[in-house]
Motif scaffolding. Sequence first.
Motif, mmCIF file in Angstrom:
data_model
loop_
_atom_site.group_PDB
_atom_site.id
_atom_site.type_symbol
_atom_site.label_atom_id
_atom_site.label_comp_id
_atom_site.label_asym_id
_atom_site.label_seq_id
_atom_site.Cartn_x
_atom_site.Cartn_y
_atom_site.Cartn_z
ATOM 1 N N ARG A 118 39.711 43.522 39.432
ATOM 2 C CA ARG A 118 40.367 43.865 40.694
ATOM 3 C C ARG A 118 39.458 43.541 41.872
ATOM 4 O O ARG A 118 38.305 43.948 41.921
ATOM 5 C CB ARG A 118 40.734 45.348 40.700
ATOM 6 C CG ARG A 118 41.668 45.727 41.828
ATOM 7 C CD ARG A 118 42.069 47.177 41.769
ATOM 8 N NE ARG A 118 42.477 47.562 40.426
ATOM 9 C CZ ARG A 118 42.290 48.784 39.933
ATOM 10 N NH1 ARG A 118 41.696 49.710 40.644
ATOM 11 N NH2 ARG A 118 42.701 49.065 38.717
ATOM 12 N N GLU A 172 35.652 48.044 43.624
ATOM 13 C CA GLU A 172 37.023 48.252 43.148
ATOM 14 C C GLU A 172 37.052 48.319 41.629
ATOM 15 O O GLU A 172 36.076 48.089 40.948
ATOM 16 C CB GLU A 172 37.914 47.103 43.633
ATOM 17 C CG GLU A 172 38.025 47.045 45.145
ATOM 18 C CD GLU A 172 39.068 46.043 45.594
ATOM 19 O OE1 GLU A 172 40.231 46.175 45.189
ATOM 20 O OE2 GLU A 172 38.717 45.142 46.366
ATOM 21 N N GLY A 212 44.829 42.536 39.520
ATOM 22 C CA GLY A 212 44.278 42.613 40.857
ATOM 23 C C GLY A 212 43.236 41.579 41.199
ATOM 24 O O GLY A 212 42.611 41.646 42.255
#
Length: 196
Positions: A128, A190, A146
């Motif tokens: 991500r 993330e 992602g």
Amino acid sequence: MAQQHNLTGRRIAVLATDGVEQAELVQPRSAVEDAGASTALVSLRPGRIQAMNHDVEKGDTFAVDRVVGECSPGEFDALLLPGGTTNPDKLRQDESAVAFVRDFFATGKPVGVICHGPWTLVEADVVRGRTLTSYPSVRTDIRNAGGTVVDEEVVNDRGLVSSRNPRDLPAFCAKIVEEFAEGRHPVHPEGATASR
């Protein structure tokens, strides 16, 4: 003349199991060893793993040095994830292998992944917000997790080095040696490495 990168004293984990693409195991491993690193073949169980050539014919077998469930990312300076279709498919179904990859990313240490290898990264939730490349059939999985996918022979996103297939091995091997010599990067904010 190309800059030389010295990996003397660095220990590299090569995470693979049965079905690994032989060239993607052997060539990057040789590249880091030629630069001075030591490597350990880390797998799901002790013994030997069966490599494949283009997923269709059996290649050589390789001795396992360590079992992933008994390893810690703290023992290694970098991680290599070769491809082959069935290799990462088996790794992403193993809780210990997925946890090892997730924990490795949390250290900020560099990682090299090629071909179908990003399947394990997707399962570990570490793509991500990152840009990488892969074999075409893995790209939708990366996007759905992602990540951003580009079609280039080698991509480096803050220490995550990725390539598409065995044809990219020369560029991949050169870049992993460079990044593994550089060492740690800031931990990505993330995915599984996000601050909780």
